[in-house]
Design a protein around this motif. Structure first.
Motif, PDB file in Angstrom:
ATOM      1  N   GLY A  32       0.582  -1.890   0.136  1.00  7.56           N
ATOM      2  CA  GLY A  32       0.371  -0.170  -0.156  1.00  7.56           C
ATOM      3  C   GLY A  32       0.807   1.137   0.292  1.00  7.56           C
ATOM      4  N   ILE A  33       1.516   0.964   0.728  1.00  3.13           N
ATOM      5  CA  ILE A  33       2.842   3.016   1.136  1.00  3.13           C
ATOM      6  C   ILE A  33       3.014   2.391  -0.321  1.00  3.13           C
ATOM      7  CG2 ILE A  33       5.052   3.425   2.157  1.00  3.13           C
ATOM      8  CD1 ILE A  33       3.559   1.671   4.435  1.00  3.13           C
ATOM      9  N   GLY A  34       3.589   1.860  -0.974  1.00  2.00           N
ATOM     10  CA  GLY A  34       4.559   2.062  -1.540  1.00  2.00           C
ATOM     11  C   GLY A  34       3.616   2.181  -3.042  1.00  2.00           C
ATOM     12  N   ILE A  35       3.339   1.682  -3.300  1.00  2.00           N
ATOM     13  CA  ILE A  35       2.101   2.121  -4.564  1.00  2.00           C
ATOM     14  C   ILE A  35       1.486   3.192  -4.359  1.00  2.00           C
ATOM     15  CG2 ILE A  35       0.466   1.611  -5.602  1.00  2.00           C
ATOM     16  CD1 ILE A  35       0.606  -1.237  -5.792  1.00  2.00           C
ATOM     17  N   VAL A  36       0.855   3.645  -3.573  1.00  2.38           N
ATOM     18  CA  VAL A  36       0.911   5.087  -2.565  1.00  2.38           C
ATOM     19  C   VAL A  36       2.148   6.520  -3.464  1.00  2.38           C
ATOM     20  CG1 VAL A  36       0.197   6.496  -1.553  1.00  2.38           C
ATOM     21  CG2 VAL A  36      -1.058   4.784  -1.586  1.00  2.38           C
ATOM     22  N   LEU A  37       3.778   5.818  -3.059  1.00  6.93           N
ATOM     23  CA  LEU A  37       4.355   6.425  -2.947  1.00  6.93           C
ATOM     24  C   LEU A  37       4.900   6.771  -4.768  1.00  6.93           C
ATOM     25  CD1 LEU A  37       6.919   5.655  -0.091  1.00  6.93           C
ATOM     26  CD2 LEU A  37       5.352   7.921  -0.223  1.00  6.93           C
ATOM     27  N   GLY A  38       4.807   5.474  -5.184  1.00  6.39           N
ATOM     28  CA  GLY A  38       5.161   5.010  -6.308  1.00  6.39           C
ATOM     29  C   GLY A  38       4.476   6.088  -7.502  1.00  6.39           C
ATOM     30  N   VAL A  39       2.850   6.033  -7.483  1.00  2.00           N
ATOM     31  CA  VAL A  39       1.936   6.584  -7.288  1.00  2.00           C
ATOM     32  C   VAL A  39       2.557   8.040  -8.310  1.00  2.00           C
ATOM     33  CG1 VAL A  39      -0.418   7.276  -8.269  1.00  2.00           C
ATOM     34  CG2 VAL A  39       0.666   5.307  -7.983  1.00  2.00           C
ATOM     35  N   MET A  40       2.417   8.828  -6.522  1.00  2.00           N
ATOM     36  CA  MET A  40       2.756  10.323  -6.419  1.00  2.00           C
ATOM     37  C   MET A  40       4.218  10.807  -7.202  1.00  2.00           C
ATOM     38  SD  MET A  40       2.194  11.022  -2.686  1.00  2.00           S
ATOM     39  CE  MET A  40       2.708  12.253  -2.285  1.00  2.00           C
ATOM     40  N   ARG A  41       5.010   9.342  -6.985  1.00  2.80           N
ATOM     41  CA  ARG A  41       6.163  10.207  -7.652  1.00  2.80           C
ATOM     42  C   ARG A  41       5.997  10.268  -9.133  1.00  2.80           C
ATOM     43  NH1 ARG A  41      12.488   8.588  -6.259  1.00  2.80           N
ATOM     44  NH2 ARG A  41      13.242   9.843  -7.900  1.00  2.80           N
ATOM     45  N   TRP A  42       5.683   8.787  -9.988  1.00  4.15           N
ATOM     46  CA  TRP A  42       5.062   8.535 -11.305  1.00  4.15           C
ATOM     47  C   TRP A  42       4.380   9.873 -11.889  1.00  4.15           C
ATOM     48  CZ3 TRP A  42       0.495   8.158 -13.359  1.00  4.15           C
ATOM     49  CH2 TRP A  42       0.409   7.703 -14.871  1.00  4.15           C
ATOM     50  N   ALA A  43       3.148  10.459 -11.145  1.00  2.00           N
ATOM     51  CA  ALA A  43       2.073  11.537 -11.109  1.00  2.00           C
ATOM     52  C   ALA A  43       2.852  13.044 -11.320  1.00  2.00           C
ATOM     53  CB  ALA A  43       1.015  11.708 -10.288  1.00  2.00           C
ATOM     54  N   GLY A  44       4.047  13.321 -10.114  1.00  4.35           N
ATOM     55  CA  GLY A  44       4.935  14.119 -10.856  1.00  4.35           C
ATOM     56  C   GLY A  44       5.758  14.393 -11.330  1.00  4.35           C
ATOM     57  N   GLY A  45       6.542  13.466 -11.570  1.00  3.44           N
ATOM     58  CA  GLY A  45       7.114  13.710 -13.298  1.00  3.44           C
ATOM     59  C   GLY A  45       6.249  13.696 -14.440  1.00  3.44           C
ATOM     60  N   ARG A  46       5.007  13.381 -14.853  1.00 11.18           N
ATOM     61  CA  ARG A  46       4.129  13.325 -15.172  1.00 11.18           C
ATOM     62  C   ARG A  46       3.850  14.730 -15.769  1.00 11.18           C
ATOM     63  NH1 ARG A  46       4.070   9.885 -19.876  1.00 11.18           N
ATOM     64  NH2 ARG A  46       1.698  10.178 -19.984  1.00 11.18           N
ATOM     65  N   VAL A  47       3.696  15.754 -14.356  1.00  9.39           N
ATOM     66  CA  VAL A  47       3.303  16.919 -13.993  1.00  9.39           C
ATOM     67  C   VAL A  47       4.156  17.849 -14.136  1.00  9.39           C
ATOM     68  CG1 VAL A  47       2.623  18.704 -12.416  1.00  9.39           C
ATOM     69  CG2 VAL A  47       1.403  16.014 -12.425  1.00  9.39           C
ATOM     70  N   SER A  48       5.542  17.603 -14.311  1.00 10.89           N
ATOM     71  CA  SER A  48       6.672  17.935 -14.140  1.00 10.89           C
ATOM     72  C   SER A  48       7.667  17.755 -16.087  1.00 10.89           C
ATOM     73  CB  SER A  48       7.933  18.008 -13.352  1.00 10.89           C
ATOM     74  OG  SER A  48       8.215  16.541 -13.221  1.00 10.89           O
ATOM     75  N   SER A  49       6.858  16.674 -16.585  1.00  9.49           N
ATOM     76  CA  SER A  49       7.461  16.251 -17.697  1.00  9.49           C
ATOM     77  C   SER A  49       8.700  15.297 -17.666  1.00  9.49           C
ATOM     78  CB  SER A  49       7.415  17.555 -18.907  1.00  9.49           C
ATOM     79  OG  SER A  49       6.786  18.426 -19.119  1.00  9.49           O
ATOM     80  N   SER A  50       8.971  15.240 -16.613  1.00  8.31           N
ATOM     81  CA  SER A  50       9.986  14.421 -15.990  1.00  8.31           C
ATOM     82  C   SER A  50      10.250  13.127 -16.475  1.00  8.31           C
ATOM     83  CB  SER A  50      11.069  14.932 -14.750  1.00  8.31           C
ATOM     84  OG  SER A  50      12.137  14.343 -14.495  1.00  8.31           O
ATOM     85  N   SER A  51      10.721  12.629 -17.485  1.00  4.16           N
ATOM     86  CA  SER A  51      10.624  10.669 -17.835  1.00  4.16           C
ATOM     87  C   SER A  51      11.081   9.899 -17.065  1.00  4.16           C
ATOM     88  CB  SER A  51      10.895  10.719 -19.054  1.00  4.16           C
ATOM     89  OG  SER A  51      12.120  10.893 -19.388  1.00  4.16           O
ATOM     90  N   ASN A  52      12.137  10.405 -16.509  1.00  2.00           N
ATOM     91  CA  ASN A  52      13.655  10.550 -15.217  1.00  2.00           C
ATOM     92  C   ASN A  52      12.677   9.696 -14.471  1.00  2.00           C
ATOM     93  OD1 ASN A  52      15.837   9.388 -13.818  1.00  2.00           O
ATOM     94  ND2 ASN A  52      16.775  10.467 -13.515  1.00  2.00           N
ATOM     95  N   SER A  53      11.444  10.774 -13.186  1.00  2.08           N
ATOM     96  CA  SER A  53      11.013  10.956 -12.454  1.00  2.08           C
ATOM     97  C   SER A  53       9.981  10.313 -12.534  1.00  2.08           C
ATOM     98  CB  SER A  53      11.129  12.364 -11.808  1.00  2.08           C
ATOM     99  OG  SER A  53       9.651  12.199 -10.855  1.00  2.08           O
ATOM    100  N   SER A  54       9.315   9.946 -13.904  1.00  3.90           N
ATOM    101  CA  SER A  54       7.545   9.155 -14.088  1.00  3.90           C
ATOM    102  C   SER A  54       8.195   7.408 -13.841  1.00  3.90           C
ATOM    103  CB  SER A  54       7.364   9.582 -15.144  1.00  3.90           C
ATOM    104  OG  SER A  54       7.875   9.186 -16.647  1.00  3.90           O
ATOM    105  N   GLY A  55       9.369   7.339 -14.693  1.00  8.80           N
ATOM    106  CA  GLY A  55      10.289   6.328 -14.358  1.00  8.80           C
ATOM    107  C   GLY A  55      10.453   5.444 -12.810  1.00  8.80           C
ATOM    108  N   LYS A  56      11.559   6.251 -12.698  1.00  6.58           N
ATOM    109  CA  LYS A  56      11.652   5.931 -11.194  1.00  6.58           C
ATOM    110  C   LYS A  56      10.245   5.624 -10.651  1.00  6.58           C
ATOM    111  CE  LYS A  56      16.126   7.610 -10.665  1.00  6.58           C
ATOM    112  NZ  LYS A  56      16.795   8.415 -10.213  1.00  6.58           N
ATOM    113  N   GLY A  57       9.158   6.219 -10.948  1.00 13.30           N
ATOM    114  CA  GLY A  57       7.956   6.074  -9.738  1.00 13.30           C
ATOM    115  C   GLY A  57       7.774   4.560 -10.357  1.00 13.30           C
ATOM    116  N   LEU A  58       7.228   4.199 -11.894  1.00 16.96           N
ATOM    117  CA  LEU A  58       6.558   3.419 -11.966  1.00 16.96           C
ATOM    118  C   LEU A  58       7.693   1.592 -11.519  1.00 16.96           C
ATOM    119  CD1 LEU A  58       6.276   3.283 -15.719  1.00 16.96           C
ATOM    120  CD2 LEU A  58       4.414   3.376 -14.186  1.00 16.96           C
TER     121      LEU A  58
END
Length: 198
Positions: A32-58
Motif C-alpha cells: 500500500g505505501i509503496g504504490i501510493v509513493l510510486g504513483v505520487m512520484r510517477w504523477a509528479g514526473g508526468r506533471v513536470s514532464s520529467s521522464s526520469n522521475s516518472s520512470g522511477k515511480g513506475l
C-alpha cells in the motif's frame, strides 16, 4: 504498526501462525505505501514532464509489488508449514508410534485395599494363623521365612466383597506384607514384601 492484524485463515494459538500473520500484514502495508509513493512520484514526473522521475515511480511500484509478493509468499509458507505438525516432518521410522500394553485388568470392583494389622487385632493371632492368612491371600507368592514376624497384610479382594474377610486377592493386583525379620544381624529389621497375583 502491525498490532491487531489477524488475516482470515491464519488465526490460531500457535506462534507460527502469528509469524505468518505478521509477514502477510507487512506485505499488505508495504504494498500500500509503496504504490501510493510510486504513483505520487510517477504523477509528479508526468506533471513536470520529467521522464526520469516518472520512470522511477513506475520502478518503485514494480519493486513494491515484487516485495509484497515475496513477503506474502513467506507468510503463506510459514502458515502451511505450521499446519503440517512435527510428526509429518520426521522420517516414517522416527515418528511416534502407538504402544499397546496387553495386560489383563484386575478383576475387582474394590478401590481400597483390605488390610489386616495383626498386631492391633484382638484376640491376637498366632504366628501359624498369620501364615495361613498370608497363604490364603497370596498363595505361594509371599515367602514367610523362619524368624519373620508378620505385622500386616494388604490386598485388593476379588468380586464385590471388599472387606478383609474376603481372602481371595484379585488377579493382576498386588499383595503387600510387612514383617519384622528377627533373624537379621543387629536386631529386628522391618521389611515390606510384595507379590502380584496371577
Amino acid at each position: 504498526m502491525l498490532d491487531g492484524i489477524d488475516p482470515w485463515g491464519l488465526s490460531g494459538p500457535g506462534g507460527l501462525n502469528a509469524v505468518a500473520a505478521i509477514f502477510l500484514g507487512a506485505a499488505i502495508i508495504f504494498l500500500g505505501i509503496g504504490i501510493v509513493l510510486g504513483v505520487m512520484r510517477w504523477a509528479g514526473g508526468r506533471v513536470s514532464s520529467s521522464s526520469n522521475s516518472s520512470g522511477k515511480g513506475l520502478k518503485m511500484i514494480a519493486a513494491c509489488v515484487l516485495g509484497a509478493v515475496v513477503l506474502g509468499s513467506l507468510g503463506g509458507a510459514v502458515q502451511w508449514g505450521s499446519s503440517l505438525g512435527t510428526s509429518s516432518l520426521m522420517p516414517e521410522a522416527a515418528r511416534p508410534g502407538q504402544v499397546v500394553i496387553d495386560r489383563k485388568a484386575p478383576k475387582t470392583t474394590c478401590t481400597d485395599q483390605a488390610v489386616r494389622d495383626f498386631d492391633d487385632e484382638w484376640p491376637m493371632l498366632t504366628h501359624e494363623e498369620r501364615v495361613e492368612v498370608v497363604e490364603a491371600v497370596a498363595g505361594d507368592g509371599l515367602e514367610v521365612k523362619p524368624g519373620d514376624q508378620i505385622m500386616s497384610l494388604k490386598w485388593y479382594p476379588t468380586g464385590t466383597d471388599c472387606s478383609a474377610d474376603n481372602t481371595t486377592a484379585a488377579s493382576g493386583t498386588e499383595v503387600e506384607m510387612r514383617i519384622y525379620d528377627t533373624v537379621a544381624g543387629g536386631g529386628s529389621d522391618e521389611q515390606v514384601r510384595k507379590h502380584t497375583v496371577d
